[in-house]
Design a protein around this motif. Sequence first.
Motif, PDB file in Angstrom:
ATOM      1  N   PHE A 185      -4.182   3.721  -8.389  1.00 53.60           N
ATOM      2  CA  PHE A 185      -4.428   4.489  -7.185  1.00 53.60           C
ATOM      3  C   PHE A 185      -3.494   5.685  -7.179  1.00 53.60           C
ATOM      4  N   THR A 186      -3.791   6.627  -6.305  1.00 57.59           N
ATOM      5  CA  THR A 186      -2.961   7.825  -6.196  1.00 57.59           C
ATOM      6  C   THR A 186      -1.882   7.586  -5.147  1.00 57.59           C
ATOM      7  N   ILE A 187      -0.666   7.828  -5.470  1.00 56.01           N
ATOM      8  CA  ILE A 187       0.460   7.588  -4.561  1.00 56.01           C
ATOM      9  C   ILE A 187       1.223   8.879  -4.360  1.00 56.01           C
ATOM     10  N   GLY A 188       1.648   9.146  -3.162  1.00 56.98           N
ATOM     11  CA  GLY A 188       2.462  10.313  -2.882  1.00 56.98           C
ATOM     12  C   GLY A 188       3.919   9.930  -2.740  1.00 56.98           C
ATOM     13  N   SER A 189       4.799  10.873  -2.772  1.00 54.96           N
ATOM     14  CA  SER A 189       6.208  10.573  -2.576  1.00 54.96           C
ATOM     15  C   SER A 189       6.426  10.133  -1.133  1.00 54.96           C
ATOM     16  N   PRO A 190       7.437   9.303  -0.855  1.00 53.92           N
ATOM     17  CA  PRO A 190       7.674   8.832   0.505  1.00 53.92           C
ATOM     18  C   PRO A 190       7.958   9.990   1.452  1.00 53.92           C
ATOM     19  N   ILE A 191       7.524   9.808   2.668  1.00 52.24           N
ATOM     20  CA  ILE A 191       7.660  10.865   3.669  1.00 52.24           C
ATOM     21  C   ILE A 191       8.721  10.452   4.678  1.00 52.24           C
ATOM     22  N   SER A 192       9.809  11.204   4.763  1.00 46.20           N
ATOM     23  CA  SER A 192      10.798  10.970   5.807  1.00 46.20           C
ATOM     24  C   SER A 192      10.191  11.328   7.153  1.00 46.20           C
ATOM     25  N   PRO A 193      10.620  10.659   8.223  1.00 47.08           N
ATOM     26  CA  PRO A 193      10.004  10.897   9.537  1.00 47.08           C
ATOM     27  C   PRO A 193      10.079  12.360   9.947  1.00 47.08           C
TER      28      PRO A 193
END
Length: 381
Positions: free
Chosen positions: A59-67
């Motif tokens: 699957f395609t995963i993005g980098s984690p997003i800080s709030p």
Amino acid sequence: MLSKTLPLGLGNGTGCRTEHAGDYWDVQETRKPCWKVKPSSSHSYSSRPYSPRTPLTSFTIGSPISPKSVTATVVNHTKPLIEGQQYHLGCSVESVAPVQDLTIIWYRGDQAVGQSDYTRFSFIDIDHANVFDNLTITASRLDRGAIYSCAARLDLNTSKPIPVTRSNSIQLEVLYGPIGLNHSGNVNVGVGNALELFCYAEANPIPTYNWTRNSITLEKENSGKLCIESVSVDHSGEYSCSVGNGIGSNQTAKMMVDVYYKPRMLNITGNVTTKAGNTLTLACHANANPTPFYQWRHNGTVLSNQKSDTLEIYSMNVTNGGVYECMATNTQGQDSARMTVIVTVENYGDAVVIGTWTVVCVLALVIAAVCLWRRRRQQPQ
């Protein structure tokens, strides 16, 4: 924005692998969904979980997003808190991913007082990756001025920890009724002296004070102090101080004020005239506080054995007649009263006998004095 297609390495689709800045981490718990994070046309992020029941190979995963933001509020309440009631503090985290790796931490000042993870969040908006959590508190006077905040932390086990995002601070205002009533207690005071009573209790908002004396309201007394410049006997009695501010129950303190004063309105009661042979009883009455002690005199001579408020003399004779004085004394002063007592005889014969004995006694004293004088003259010089 890092985007890669990574093999799960888990043919049954029960786990996820995510890469961030060259680091990998695995999620093996089947209860946590895998998240697909992708950039939208507006450069915000959306997320959608994959069901563990659906087999996936990649699957395609993005980098984690800080709030994007973390906001703390008092839920559905804008007024000061009332002691003893429950309230909810809310923490809203906007645009964060992956949500299953998010922890919300609650702080009172700099001390952590609670935290929630994915399984305990109050609300999750999957489409916009928004999370809401709350902390339930029971308001206390100890919370007055306390500062609460929350923080969002992504726990991804990377070599470079993702910074914790802290919310704004909430400073609480707590209203509470009076408690811990301090007061002056019972007081002894002398007439003419100043009297000061006090009554104080901590409360928010500042309480009002009401004073009574012997259950009668003192209209002009509405502070924590009651002052009387010069005390009179009428100021004796029970004082009551009631403290309240409309929150909880009023607190009440009772104080006894005992006004001391010297003996006054002194008088002697008894028979002014009595017959020879009878018993003379005189009573001395004094209005005084504290209770006085008494001393009796007869024709100016102290009667050493007569120290009560009652004087008794048995078998009165003519020599017992005269002026009797009662003196009452306490810590505040003294006063005295006098009474003249006349001793009468039953008949002439008794008078003659009494008179004869009186003359004999006087002559005996004269003869003894003359003899003593002659002896001294006859002694050689």
